[in-house]
Write a protein that holds these residues in place. Sequence first.
Motif, PDB file in Angstrom:
ATOM      1  N   LEU A 164       0.816  -1.220   0.000  1.00 11.95           N
ATOM      2  CA  LEU A 164       0.000   0.000   0.000  1.00 11.95           C
ATOM      3  C   LEU A 164       0.848   1.268   0.000  1.00 11.95           C
ATOM      4  N   VAL A 165       1.995   1.237   0.668  1.00 15.78           N
ATOM      5  CA  VAL A 165       2.792   2.465   0.747  1.00 15.78           C
ATOM      6  C   VAL A 165       3.889   2.532  -0.302  1.00 15.78           C
ATOM      7  N   HIS A 166       4.179   1.382  -0.987  1.00 16.59           N
ATOM      8  CA  HIS A 166       5.312   1.430  -1.922  1.00 16.59           C
ATOM      9  C   HIS A 166       5.203   0.475  -3.099  1.00 16.59           C
ATOM     10  N   ASP A 167       5.226  -0.832  -2.854  1.00 16.79           N
ATOM     11  CA  ASP A 167       5.388  -1.823  -3.916  1.00 16.79           C
ATOM     12  C   ASP A 167       4.028  -2.377  -4.333  1.00 16.79           C
ATOM     13  N   GLN A 168       3.442  -1.767  -5.346  1.00 17.04           N
ATOM     14  CA  GLN A 168       2.097  -2.173  -5.743  1.00 17.04           C
ATOM     15  C   GLN A 168       2.057  -3.542  -6.423  1.00 17.04           C
ATOM     16  N   ARG A 169       3.217  -4.067  -6.826  1.00 20.60           N
ATOM     17  CA  ARG A 169       3.243  -5.424  -7.365  1.00 20.60           C
ATOM     18  C   ARG A 169       2.802  -6.421  -6.290  1.00 20.60           C
ATOM     19  N   ILE A 170       3.098  -6.127  -5.025  1.00 27.77           N
ATOM     20  CA  ILE A 170       2.653  -6.962  -3.916  1.00 27.77           C
ATOM     21  C   ILE A 170       1.134  -7.076  -3.927  1.00 27.77           C
ATOM     22  N   LEU A 171       0.458  -5.965  -4.128  1.00 25.36           N
ATOM     23  CA  LEU A 171      -1.008  -5.973  -4.121  1.00 25.36           C
ATOM     24  C   LEU A 171      -1.553  -6.789  -5.281  1.00 25.36           C
ATOM     25  N   ALA A 172      -0.905  -6.674  -6.437  1.00 23.12           N
ATOM     26  CA  ALA A 172      -1.353  -7.446  -7.596  1.00 23.12           C
ATOM     27  C   ALA A 172      -1.191  -8.949  -7.345  1.00 23.12           C
ATOM     28  N   LEU A 173      -0.069  -9.341  -6.766  1.00 23.53           N
ATOM     29  CA  LEU A 173       0.175 -10.755  -6.485  1.00 23.53           C
ATOM     30  C   LEU A 173      -0.821 -11.289  -5.468  1.00 23.53           C
ATOM     31  N   LEU A 174      -1.103 -10.519  -4.438  1.00 28.49           N
ATOM     32  CA  LEU A 174      -2.075 -10.937  -3.428  1.00 28.49           C
ATOM     33  C   LEU A 174      -3.469 -11.078  -4.026  1.00 28.49           C
TER      34      LEU A 174
END
Length: 378
Positions: A202-212
């Motif tokens: 949420l604060v930096h790496d939006q790829r994390i959100l896509a993977l989740l």
Amino acid sequence: MAERRDHEPSRQRTPQPSRVRVQTAHPYDVIIGDGMLGGLLEYCRACSRVAVLASDRVADVADRVTGLFRGAGCTVLRLQVPDGELAKAPEVLVSCWRELAVAGFTRSDLIVGVGGGASTDLAGFLAATFLRGIAFLSIPTTVLAMVDAAVGGKTGIDLPEGKNLVGSFHEPLAVICDLSLLATLPAAEISSGLAEVVKAGLVHDQRILALLTEDPGLARQPGSGLMAELIRRAIVFKAEVVSTDLYEATSAGARLGREVLNYGHTLGHAIERWENFAIRHGEAVGLGMIFAARLSHRLAGLSAAAVDRHVELIAALGLPTSYPIAPWPQLREVIARDKKTRGTRLRLVGLRAIGLPVIIESPPEDVLADCYATLGVG
């Protein structure tokens, strides 16, 4: 800066081990992968005595660590501590100090913290304060400890008045993240740890959100390449932040540095304290992030769609999205004692947009109360 290995993970198989460098005044490595425990001796300087600090919950891992050091010719002292946040009580710290003193530990010896974030926090503070500082090694055994507590050099203990009110910065020799240790972790503990991974997204790496979002079920499955990649990305993010701002020096002004890691933590820590730590850290921080998102919508321009995405992500991990329990006036008193407050000025990390954090300073009290009230209705 931390080393990066951007790649698409195998969804079913844990990828090859990776190494993230934390480039602070005393640089160290975070080693991530299956079976890393066996190589921990590589990261320890020569010492004759080792104190292995752990609770009964991770006694099997502590036994393995003890055996490795004894096999290398070291004398090992086992420091048994309570499980969870109870380990960070001042009386536990005093007991550990005295055991080290009786055993004759010197500055050339080593402390090893095995377990969740509370154990690694305590081990770090014990190492920072005994003889004014000796070496320590972190072996986190939970997702939460791997992505948060064990990385960054922050150590601390709790007081009845609040969490982590006493602490220091003391960097480890290394952090060993053996992903195979997560295999028997309860599902609720995995979800709790992934709340900190969501924060990094949420604060930096939006790829994390896509993977989740692609597969939240697989993200919670130990041994999957997806979980390994999420853990690695969260560690890379934290390593980069603390490498540029180890001591949270930016927190006195408007510029964001290490303080960005506090997103969701102001209310989250207050809920933990109110619940006497009966609620898991990630559950409390998840609620805190929803609160921070709604506050950001009111005061920093965060879109309603971004607020909804917070709720969807946290719910997808099986974490609570509502909290109609603690009365706001009492929680506000706990927040006032939080170490992130400056004088009488409350500072919270908010978002202008996902990936664009901002400091919200001295927000109106009625807005704070209104945003907290929304947690009571989901």
